[in-house]
Design an enzyme around this catalytic site. Sequence first.
Site, short mmCIF file in Angstrom:
data_model
loop_
_atom_site.label_atom_id
_atom_site.label_comp_id
_atom_site.label_asym_id
_atom_site.label_seq_id
_atom_site.Cartn_x
_atom_site.Cartn_y
_atom_site.Cartn_z
N GLU A 1 0.88 -1.35 0.03
CA GLU A 1 -0.12 0.17 -0.10
C GLU A 1 0.77 1.19 -0.03
OE1 GLU A 1 -2.15 -0.58 3.73
OE2 GLU A 1 -3.51 -2.04 2.83
N GLY B 1 2.20 5.02 -0.47
CA GLY B 1 1.51 6.39 -0.96
C GLY B 1 2.67 7.33 -1.21
N ARG B 2 3.54 7.60 -0.31
CA ARG B 2 4.34 8.57 -0.27
C ARG B 2 5.43 8.30 -1.47
NH1 ARG B 2 6.00 11.70 4.17
NH2 ARG B 2 5.30 10.09 5.49
N ARG C 1 2.99 20.15 6.40
CA ARG C 1 3.85 19.16 6.97
C ARG C 1 4.83 19.57 7.75
NH1 ARG C 1 7.06 16.07 4.62
NH2 ARG C 1 6.55 14.32 5.92
N TYR D 1 4.81 18.28 11.67
CA TYR D 1 5.84 17.41 11.81
C TYR D 1 7.27 17.98 11.75
CZ TYR D 1 2.03 14.58 9.69
OH TYR D 1 1.03 14.32 9.12
N CYS E 1 -1.79 33.87 10.18
CA CYS E 1 -1.33 34.43 11.76
C CYS E 1 -1.11 33.37 12.51
CB CYS E 1 -2.71 35.22 12.03
SG CYS E 1 -3.06 36.41 10.64
N GLU E 2 0.02 32.77 12.52
CA GLU E 2 0.41 31.90 13.33
C GLU E 2 1.82 31.72 13.20
OE1 GLU E 2 -1.00 28.23 14.63
OE2 GLU E 2 -2.93 28.55 13.84
N TYR F 1 0.96 13.93 0.56
CA TYR F 1 0.50 14.88 1.87
C TYR F 1 0.68 16.26 1.91
CZ TYR F 1 0.80 9.59 3.25
OH TYR F 1 0.53 8.52 3.30
N1 LLP Z 1 -1.34 2.03 4.54
C1 LLP Z 1 -1.85 2.49 5.60
C2 LLP Z 1 -2.81 1.61 6.57
C3 LLP Z 1 -1.74 3.84 6.11
O1 LLP Z 1 -2.02 4.20 7.29
C4 LLP Z 1 -0.75 4.67 5.26
C5 LLP Z 1 -0.27 5.98 5.76
C6 LLP Z 1 0.00 3.93 4.11
C7 LLP Z 1 -0.65 2.73 3.59
C8 LLP Z 1 0.55 4.96 3.08
O2 LLP Z 1 2.03 4.85 3.99
P1 LLP Z 1 3.04 5.62 3.06
O3 LLP Z 1 3.64 4.69 1.88
O4 LLP Z 1 2.70 7.00 2.32
O5 LLP Z 1 4.03 5.81 3.91
N2 LLP Z 1 0.76 12.84 6.55
C9 LLP Z 1 1.89 11.92 7.11
C10 LLP Z 1 1.88 10.66 6.74
C11 LLP Z 1 0.63 9.80 7.31
C12 LLP Z 1 0.54 8.37 6.79
C13 LLP Z 1 -0.48 7.75 7.18
N3 LLP Z 1 -0.75 6.37 6.93
C14 LLP Z 1 3.11 12.97 6.65
O6 LLP Z 1 2.93 13.83 5.91
O7 LLP Z 1 4.16 12.66 6.65
#
Ligand code: LLP
Length: 416
Positions: free
Chosen positions: A273, A275-276, A312, A316, A344-345, A372
């Site tokens: 899965e 994403g990033r 971000r 973080y 304004c922060e 993200y």
């Molecule tokens: N699968 C599940 C169940 C997840 O919770 C996530 C991410 C992914 C897959 C995808 O993960 P990736 O491959 O993107 O690392 N907003 C944060 C990242 C939050 C990730 C949440 N879950 C940031 O900007 O770093």
Amino acid sequence: MSLITNLNGEPYVEGIALHAIADRFGTPCYVYSRAALTAAFDAYRAALATRNARICYAVKANSNLAILNIFARLGAGFDIVSGGELARVIAAGGDPAKVIFSGVGKSRAEMRQALEAGIHCFNVESASEIDQLNAVASAMGMRAPIALRVNPNVDPKTHPYISTGLKTSKFGVAFDTARELYHRAHALPHLVIRGIACHIGSQLLDPQPAADAAGKVLELVSSLAADGIVFEHIDLGGGMGIRYHDEHVLATADYLAPLLARLAGREEMLCVEPGRSLVGNAGLLLTRVEVLKHGEEKNFAVVDAAMNDLARPALYDAWHDIVKVGSGGTAITPQHYEIVGPICESGDFLGHDRELALAEGDLLAILSAGAYGMAMSSNYNTRPRAAEVMVDGDHMHLIRRRETVAELLALESLLP
Ligand code: LLP
């Protein structure tokens, strides 16, 4: 590979100059490269070519329809966490039969929606959800396909906000209870067990924790097989990190190698899965310098993007490289700037202490903003959300137009 290439001192994404995008669509503006998205996907595909595998793009990283559509055309499945994301996948031409529905708090309406759509699997994250899903499926005269998301209690060594596989985390079911819960689910008439799932965190640079987690999952798979419970797929989640600045990042195949080694000889389909790692380095945020302020202790470059566009750094303390677009103003001496937005922060910053030679009106690119970024944007300070543009060779496509203030106000009403 860098997203930006320089042609005679002029920065380009694929065949389009960044200045041309800013002139046409204004700033702040997210810019993505179709070639970079495709290359990231192809790296996963190549790494997984020798086994039965499915790449389920984690929609939360960037849910723009055009991006989902690119991945759908490449044959991706999707990992979703809401009914809204399911609607996006379907609208983008994704196949519901390749959708995995993760998340700790699915509503009954979302369960119904996903059952009607015919998704591949629900990743169930609690004992209650087992019963709720069984009841919803029963009322619809259906059987819901499930996997249990197990929490292996492995430290992924990343930012605490994006660690998800520790005992203290709200995600998944405790490892020690998983076997019993599988038996319980197995006995329910309106559930069908499809697989097992695990995701320990995000922006992981070392593959070892994920491989350790996979090892624990496989122990469970073996003990359940002895009980007569077998799986079609094993879902090892996402999490592979990307380079934001100077991190040591492995190539996709090298990151996946220890995981694949654990799975050698197994027949189940492997689901991942990511994403990033599919979108992060395929996007940047273009912004213009509005004001330069030389304070007593610090210099500020106030730009037209802010924490509402890219949360971000504020959330973080994340680092994104920031580069000036174009080589104009060579007579200017570089200085150390706080790159901040107009909100304004004091937490509204995009980068601390960046050495840049700046003039008001300059264009900046905030890099590695494809994941993200837009997906976590908001309308804080009644700021319309940025435009999004996809570059494809020599073409630029507006894939989300800039919001207008009128649109933001339209959802609200005065009292009678
Ligand atoms: N699968 C599940 C169940 C997840 O919770 C996530 C991410 C992914 C897959 C995808 O993960 P990736 O491959 O993107 O690392 N907003 C944060 C990242 C939050 C990730 C949440 N879950 C940031 O900007 O770093």
